[in-house]
Design an enzyme around this catalytic site. Structure first.
Site, PDB file in Angstrom:
ATOM      1  N   ASP A   1      -9.760  -0.785  14.434  1.00 53.31           N
ATOM      2  CA  ASP A   1     -10.517  -0.534  13.058  1.00 53.31           C
ATOM      3  C   ASP A   1     -12.001   0.009  13.471  1.00 53.31           C
ATOM      4  OD1 ASP A   1      -8.257  -1.864  11.861  1.00 53.31           O
ATOM      5  OD2 ASP A   1      -8.960  -3.593  12.487  1.00 53.31           O
TER       6      ASP A   1
ATOM      7  N   ASN B   1      -6.148   4.895   8.288  1.00 46.71           N
ATOM      8  CA  ASN B   1      -5.674   3.344   8.058  1.00 46.71           C
ATOM      9  C   ASN B   1      -6.473   2.789   6.872  1.00 46.71           C
ATOM     10  OD1 ASN B   1      -4.682   0.891   9.065  1.00 46.71           O
ATOM     11  ND2 ASN B   1      -6.280   0.172   9.722  1.00 46.71           N
TER      12      ASN B   1
ATOM     13  N   ALA C   1      -7.734  -3.893  -4.844  1.00 46.97           N
ATOM     14  CA  ALA C   1      -8.989  -2.753  -4.508  1.00 46.97           C
ATOM     15  C   ALA C   1      -8.135  -1.497  -3.627  1.00 46.97           C
ATOM     16  CB  ALA C   1     -10.071  -3.266  -3.967  1.00 46.97           C
TER      17      ALA C   1
ATOM     18  N   HIS D   1      -8.060  -0.766   5.743  1.00 50.64           N
ATOM     19  CA  HIS D   1      -8.297  -2.339   6.386  1.00 50.64           C
ATOM     20  C   HIS D   1      -9.048  -3.012   5.270  1.00 50.64           C
ATOM     21  CE1 HIS D   1      -9.380  -5.150   9.548  1.00 50.64           C
ATOM     22  NE2 HIS D   1     -10.504  -5.085   8.923  1.00 50.64           N
TER      23      HIS D   1
ATOM     24  N   ASP E   1      -8.930   5.779  15.451  1.00 48.29           N
ATOM     25  CA  ASP E   1      -9.161   6.338  16.945  1.00 48.29           C
ATOM     26  C   ASP E   1      -8.404   5.295  17.851  1.00 48.29           C
ATOM     27  OD1 ASP E   1     -10.769   4.416  16.944  1.00 48.29           O
ATOM     28  OD2 ASP E   1     -12.804   5.520  16.986  1.00 48.29           O
ATOM     29  N   GLU E   2      -8.625   5.241  18.851  1.00 50.45           N
ATOM     30  CA  GLU E   2      -7.960   4.373  19.910  1.00 50.45           C
ATOM     31  C   GLU E   2      -8.307   2.908  19.922  1.00 50.45           C
ATOM     32  OE1 GLU E   2      -6.096   6.044  23.835  1.00 50.45           O
ATOM     33  OE2 GLU E   2      -7.949   7.161  23.739  1.00 50.45           O
TER      34      GLU E   2
ATOM     35  N   ASN F   1       0.879  -1.502   0.062  1.00 50.53           N
ATOM     36  CA  ASN F   1      -0.006  -0.100   0.012  1.00 50.53           C
ATOM     37  C   ASN F   1       0.648   1.224   0.064  1.00 50.53           C
ATOM     38  OD1 ASN F   1      -2.988  -0.641   0.058  1.00 50.53           O
ATOM     39  ND2 ASN F   1      -2.165  -2.010   1.430  1.00 50.53           N
TER      40      ASN F   1
HETATM   41  C1  GRF Z   1      -3.361  -4.524   4.085  1.00 49.57           C
HETATM   42  O1  GRF Z   1      -4.228  -5.447   3.573  1.00 49.57           O
HETATM   43  C2  GRF Z   1      -4.068  -3.518   4.880  1.00 49.57           C
HETATM   44  O2  GRF Z   1      -5.486  -3.544   4.726  1.00 49.57           O
HETATM   45  C3  GRF Z   1      -3.931  -4.124   6.217  1.00 49.57           C
HETATM   46  O3  GRF Z   1      -2.523  -4.713   6.393  1.00 49.57           O
HETATM   47  C4  GRF Z   1      -2.086  -4.971   4.946  1.00 49.57           C
HETATM   48  C5  GRF Z   1      -1.022  -4.402   4.728  1.00 49.57           C
HETATM   49  O4  GRF Z   1      -0.346  -4.878   3.453  1.00 49.57           O
HETATM   50  N1  GRF Z   1      -4.051  -3.174   6.982  1.00 49.57           N
HETATM   51  P1  GRF Z   1       0.893  -4.047   2.824  1.00 49.57           P
HETATM   52  O5  GRF Z   1       2.021  -4.065   3.784  1.00 49.57           O
HETATM   53  O6  GRF Z   1       0.495  -2.781   2.480  1.00 49.57           O
HETATM   54  O7  GRF Z   1       1.257  -4.790   1.715  1.00 49.57           O
END
Ligand code: GRF
Length: 195
Positions: free
Chosen positions: A149, A111, A177, A113, A145-146, A16
């Protein structure tokens, strides 16, 4: 409008982070990644940042396996404030963020998720989706937040669950995605924060 300055925290592969970097390189996201930090010295996200010439640092979590000690959070906050980061992007960061960092960046820690929150928070959300037998899941960018997720949702993208999916194939589709969604969400916040 100037570029939005991003600080990234990750513990793993950093795909990411890479997606944000690629969107910037392609001219699709008017941003600059000013710092990448990881609690795992061997994490691939640090190798990627090094290859891109982006400043990087290891977070010393004082030997704790999963806790993010206050002293470490204060140190991350100080480093990130020193870089002039506007927004902190968690990208696979595996420790819960608490007050010291959230207070330093109010409404500015986000974040990504791998589920349509509030469904399937926590670990291996794609496996949770398979176990639940849903026909649709996806990914979410949200304010941190604390809780785990739990913060307000910024953007989501849906992903179909196919009959023949296993954990690997579904996780891959969700990650594709995610790599579209995270740059879109950062662009939205760029306008909200700097516009
Ligand atoms: C992603 O799937 C994200 O949604 C989750 O951790 C994973 C991280 O993957 N929080 P990368 O290190 O970005 O490949």
């Amino acid at each position: 409008m100037r570029k939005i300055r991003l600080g990234v925290l990750g513990s793993g592969s950093g795909s990411n982070y890479q997606a944000l970097h690629d969107a910037i390189s392609r001219g699709e996201l008017d941003a600059e990644i000013v710092m990448v930090m990881s609690d795992i010295p061997q994490a691939r996200i640090l190798d990627r940042a090094q290859a891109h010439g982006i400043p990087q640092a290891v977070i010393d979590c004082c030997g704790f396996a999963s806790k993010f000690p206050e002293s470490a959070q204060r140190s991350v906050a100080q480093t990130m404030l020193g870089t002039g980061a506007d927004l902190i992007c968690l990208a696979g960061f595996m420790r819960l963020i608490k007050r010291p960092l959230l207070d330093a960046f109010p409404q500015r820690v986000i974040n990504i998720h791998p589920s349509l929150l509030p469904a399937f928070p926590g670990l291996a959300a794609w496996q949770q989706a398979l176990d639940a037998g849903v026909t649709e899941t996806g990914c979410t960018v949200h304010y941190v937040d604390e809780g785990m997720d739990t913060g307000p949702i910024i953007l989501q993208e849906k992903v179909p669950v196919l009959r023949e999916d296993d954990a690997h194939s579904l996780h891959q589709r969700i990650q594709q995605a995610e790599h579209r969604l995270y740059p879109r969400a950062v662009d939205l916040l760029r306008v909200r924060l700097l516009g």
